[in-house]
Write an enzyme that holds these catalytic residues in place. Sequence first.
Site, PDB file in Angstrom:
ATOM      1  N   HIS A 131       0.826  -1.209   0.000  1.00  0.00           N
ATOM      2  CA  HIS A 131       0.000   0.000   0.000  1.00  0.00           C
ATOM      3  C   HIS A 131       0.864   1.263   0.000  1.00  0.00           C
ATOM      4  O   HIS A 131       0.664   2.166  -0.822  1.00  0.00           O
ATOM      5  CB  HIS A 131      -0.917  -0.004   1.218  1.00  0.00           C
ATOM      6  CG  HIS A 131      -1.866   1.147   1.257  1.00  0.00           C
ATOM      7  ND1 HIS A 131      -3.130   1.090   0.719  1.00  0.00           N
ATOM      8  CD2 HIS A 131      -1.731   2.396   1.769  1.00  0.00           C
ATOM      9  CE1 HIS A 131      -3.731   2.260   0.889  1.00  0.00           C
ATOM     10  NE2 HIS A 131      -2.899   3.065   1.536  1.00  0.00           N
ATOM     11  N   GLU A 132       1.818   1.309   0.923  1.00  0.00           N
ATOM     12  CA  GLU A 132       2.662   2.501   1.008  1.00  0.00           C
ATOM     13  C   GLU A 132       3.587   2.622  -0.205  1.00  0.00           C
ATOM     14  O   GLU A 132       3.916   3.730  -0.633  1.00  0.00           O
ATOM     15  CB  GLU A 132       3.485   2.460   2.297  1.00  0.00           C
ATOM     16  CG  GLU A 132       2.667   2.389   3.578  1.00  0.00           C
ATOM     17  CD  GLU A 132       1.623   3.480   3.682  1.00  0.00           C
ATOM     18  OE1 GLU A 132       1.802   4.552   3.082  1.00  0.00           O
ATOM     19  OE2 GLU A 132       0.606   3.249   4.360  1.00  0.00           O
ATOM     20  N   HIS A 189       1.888   4.627  -2.916  1.00  0.00           N
ATOM     21  CA  HIS A 189       2.038   6.074  -2.736  1.00  0.00           C
ATOM     22  C   HIS A 189       3.440   6.522  -3.131  1.00  0.00           C
ATOM     23  O   HIS A 189       3.624   7.516  -3.855  1.00  0.00           O
ATOM     24  CB  HIS A 189       1.795   6.458  -1.265  1.00  0.00           C
ATOM     25  CG  HIS A 189       0.408   6.222  -0.785  1.00  0.00           C
ATOM     26  ND1 HIS A 189      -0.710   6.688  -1.446  1.00  0.00           N
ATOM     27  CD2 HIS A 189      -0.057   5.577   0.324  1.00  0.00           C
ATOM     28  CE1 HIS A 189      -1.794   6.339  -0.774  1.00  0.00           C
ATOM     29  NE2 HIS A 189      -1.420   5.661   0.306  1.00  0.00           N
TER      30      HIS A 189
END
Length: 444
Positions: A99-100, A103
């Site tokens: 997920h990170e 980003h």
Amino acid sequence: MLLNFSSSLLSPSSSFLRFSSAKSPIIDSSSSYLRPKNQLSDSPLSHLRLYCKNQLFSKFALGGKRLDFRSWAVSGFDFGSFESVLEAAGILTAIIIVHESGHFLAAYLQGIHVSKFAVGFGPILAKFNAKNVEYSVRAFPLGGFVAFPDNDPESDISADDENLLKNRPILDRVIVISAGVIANIIFAYVIIFVQVLSVGLPVQEAFPGVLVPEVRVYSAASRDGLLPGDVILAINGTELPKTGPNAISEVVDVIKRNPKRNVLLKVGRGVQDFEIGVTPDENFDGTGKIGVQLSPNVKITKVIAKNVLEAFNFAGEEFWGLSSNVLDSLKQTFLNFSQSASKVSGPVAIIAVGAEVARSNIDGLYQFAAVLNINLALINLLPLPALDGGSLALILIEAARGGRKLPLEIEQRIMSSGIMLVILLGLFLIVRDTLNLDFIKDML
């Protein structure tokens, strides 16, 4: 990262079985239902909601093993072997990192400055620096974050630098903020795709009647000759249909209505069919009980894709089925929030569930990881502070105001209050779920 780990997440949405019958309760020995910003940050919380008539995390039908996740939400958690705990924790950590990384890569590939990449919150346990980015592992496993130097007083980057996230056009910022969700969706599909090509998808074939996987010693069922592995084909002359919620419910209702009165069961045992008369004992509430566990009468086989095209087809069908179930679960959560709020659980509960799945079979571990990814993706789209959806909402407000941002102080207050609330809630859930672990209860 925020997770909704509902009991209705894994129902069969196609010809493939996720874990077991989607809408078939398990019956206990009393013949009743078991009761049960400068940074993009996320926190894993989960709902373990329990529906007797829609229990989807009720058991694995594969390999003859049944996992009852409801017992953890009611009577405590069981971590089991250390290896399975590490596997579950590794899956959760991998999902956070994916997920990170979404980003991070979305910003990096657009040339946007990034200052920190962290797994966890709070005090730093380990870190290293590379290309002006601090990578760290932190003390509280509540998610992770990617930080930008936009308003960092210690940053030597000019405030009007065009490569600061805050100075980028709205579309660039939307891409960065939504990239975490996109990464988890892609990861979920990849997990299912690998499962289709490697271990295969479990397929459920339903048969008439209700299976009796367990008979309690000295119970009415045991006394009157019912054995584990028997299939109840009819009760009091009424034929039972193929597996479904009505078949098990019908058996339960008849038994509960007839304490100390003979109930005639048509039973299949091996290749023979015969009738057995069972006299239910009377429960404390006046209802009947025979001391059995009931489950859908299904046969489980595996389907492995024969080629890549078939793998894409199977994976797509499975992915959309799981996604639909997650959406349905979220809908139920918000429609029944007053009831489901008390069932919110944190990372400890997620790992406990994952550890039990890991001990059962590899099929369940694939499904567990895929569902967590889909949960994380969808819940992070909610327009709440500290979630990706909250950041997107602020950008939409900015767009609606003709490109005029909200005052920086207001934005920071909104995001900071949201992050603090998530951290405090996460710490509370960690403590509560830890105290709910079986071995902790034994020590206390």
